[in-house]
Design an enzyme around this catalytic site. Structure first.
Site, PDB file in Angstrom:
ATOM      1  N   VAL A  13       0.938  -1.211  -0.028  1.00 35.37           N
ATOM      2  CA  VAL A  13      -0.028  -0.008  -0.057  1.00 35.37           C
ATOM      3  C   VAL A  13       0.782   1.294   0.121  1.00 35.37           C
ATOM      4  O   VAL A  13       0.240   2.606  -0.073  1.00 35.37           O
ATOM      5  CB  VAL A  13      -1.037  -0.052   1.148  1.00 35.37           C
ATOM      6  CG1 VAL A  13      -1.916  -1.002   1.006  1.00 35.37           C
ATOM      7  CG2 VAL A  13      -0.251  -0.063   2.601  1.00 35.37           C
ATOM      8  N   LYS A  37      11.953  -1.255  11.915  1.00 32.12           N
ATOM      9  CA  LYS A  37      11.380  -2.214  11.123  1.00 32.12           C
ATOM     10  C   LYS A  37      10.906  -3.182  12.185  1.00 32.12           C
ATOM     11  O   LYS A  37      12.087  -4.002  12.652  1.00 32.12           O
ATOM     12  CB  LYS A  37      11.687  -2.756   9.971  1.00 32.12           C
ATOM     13  CG  LYS A  37      10.974  -3.861   9.107  1.00 32.12           C
ATOM     14  CD  LYS A  37       9.804  -3.094   8.544  1.00 32.12           C
ATOM     15  CE  LYS A  37       9.100  -4.096   7.564  1.00 32.12           C
ATOM     16  NZ  LYS A  37       7.998  -3.351   6.960  1.00 32.12           N
ATOM     17  N   ASP A  50      13.497  -2.880   4.400  1.00 32.11           N
ATOM     18  CA  ASP A  50      12.616  -1.618   4.189  1.00 32.11           C
ATOM     19  C   ASP A  50      13.348  -0.367   5.112  1.00 32.11           C
ATOM     20  O   ASP A  50      13.159   0.958   4.598  1.00 32.11           O
ATOM     21  CB  ASP A  50      11.166  -1.900   4.906  1.00 32.11           C
ATOM     22  CG  ASP A  50      10.196  -2.811   4.009  1.00 32.11           C
ATOM     23  OD1 ASP A  50      10.735  -3.012   2.817  1.00 32.11           O
ATOM     24  OD2 ASP A  50       9.488  -3.376   4.366  1.00 32.11           O
ATOM     25  N   GLU A 109       7.965   1.098  11.709  1.00 31.10           N
ATOM     26  CA  GLU A 109       7.003   0.294  10.459  1.00 31.10           C
ATOM     27  C   GLU A 109       6.652  -1.036  10.854  1.00 31.10           C
ATOM     28  O   GLU A 109       7.620  -1.814  11.095  1.00 31.10           O
ATOM     29  CB  GLU A 109       7.783   0.596   9.189  1.00 31.10           C
ATOM     30  CG  GLU A 109       7.173   0.134   8.238  1.00 31.10           C
ATOM     31  CD  GLU A 109       7.797   0.054   6.762  1.00 31.10           C
ATOM     32  OE1 GLU A 109       7.413  -0.709   5.952  1.00 31.10           O
ATOM     33  OE2 GLU A 109       9.017   0.819   6.755  1.00 31.10           O
ATOM     34  N   GLY A 112       2.880  -5.483   6.641  1.00 35.34           N
ATOM     35  CA  GLY A 112       1.778  -5.750   6.576  1.00 35.34           C
ATOM     36  C   GLY A 112       0.786  -4.954   6.973  1.00 35.34           C
ATOM     37  O   GLY A 112       0.745  -3.787   7.548  1.00 35.34           O
ATOM     38  N   SER A 171      -0.190   6.071  -2.498  1.00 38.97           N
ATOM     39  CA  SER A 171       0.275   6.185  -4.028  1.00 38.97           C
ATOM     40  C   SER A 171      -0.729   6.803  -4.579  1.00 38.97           C
ATOM     41  O   SER A 171      -1.917   6.055  -4.665  1.00 38.97           O
ATOM     42  CB  SER A 171       0.516   4.881  -4.684  1.00 38.97           C
ATOM     43  OG  SER A 171       0.983   5.064  -5.957  1.00 38.97           O
TER      44      SER A 171
END
Length: 242
Positions: A13, A37, A50, A109, A112, A171
């Protein structure tokens, strides 16, 4: 807000890119930033994760992981299949709290969505946020289907007495369809939280210098940016609806 937890409404996402944008905006505001993370899956030991991607895009941040597993699965499943110890919410909270003693802002973060399981006991990112007493930023998609997933995430946070800080669209399409345009008004209404940003599609493809310069334009002042949600909504609204 020394710790901010960032979750997605699902996978793919734009959560990592949104995390990078928040980090870049905070750095531009003069804050020291760490990115943690909680559980990195689907990445080998010699590959960029990430947190490292956030550092590449955002700049001078401290990048850290609690654990890493090679298969692209939910953390609990990936840990079990790899024969490794799982991540527990307390592990995430402890790592974030330590980073918070050394930085102005720590971005945690998830992997998912909010309720993806970290361990066999059912521990999740929501549990880590509760241990940290941290607000949670929701990263959502722009188009059809996002309202349900975003509202469910916000409701679950409130059920657990956690604060949903707001929603960032991970996005925003260059040519948004009708659903995406209408969702600019509907996302805040269904989630009960403000819209705090919209990242342009392919933002991660920008060069790091361009990304860092542009990031504050994608995020609201609550996230150290200059983005105006109402002006954006009016500009992108479909015909007949403002």
């Amino acid at each position: 807000m020394p710790v901010l937890v960032i979750t997605g409404t699902g996978t793919e996402v734009g959560k990592t890119v949104a995390t990078a944008a928040v980090a870049a905006s905070a750095l531009a505001a003069g804050l020291s930033v760490a990115v943690l993370k909680a559980a990195q899956t689907g990445v080998r030991e010699d590959e960029r994760g990430d947190a490292a991607e956030v550092a590449r895009l955002a700049g001078d941040v401290t990048a850290a992981e609690v654990a890493r597993y090679p298969e692209p699965l939910a953390p609990a499943t990936a840990a079990r299949r790899a024969g490794r110890a799982p991540v527990h919410p307390q592990d995430v909270a402890d790592a974030a709290a330590k980073l918070a003693t050394e930085h102005d802002l720590v971005l945690v973060e998830g992997a998912g969505g909010l309720l993806v399981r970290f361990d066999a006991a059912g521990g999740t990112l929501a549990d880590a946020a509760r241990l940290l007493s941290a607000p949670v930023l929701i990263v959502a998609t722009a188009g059809l289907g996002t309202l349900n997933a975003t509202e469910l995430t916000a409701r679950e946070l409130r059920t657990r007495r956690l604060e949903p800080l707001g929603v960032v669209i991970g996005s925003w399409p260059a040519d948004p369809d009708l659903a995406s345009r209408c969702n600019l008004a509907d996302l805040p209404e269904c989630s009960g939280t403000p819209l705090l940003g919209a990242l342009p599609e392919r933002a991660a493809a920008l060069g790091p210098a361009t990304f860092r310069a542009a990031a504050p334009d994608w995020l609201a002042p609550r996230l150290h940016g200059t983005w105006d949600a109402e002006a954006f909504r009016v500009r992108e609204a479909p015909p007949g609806r403002v």
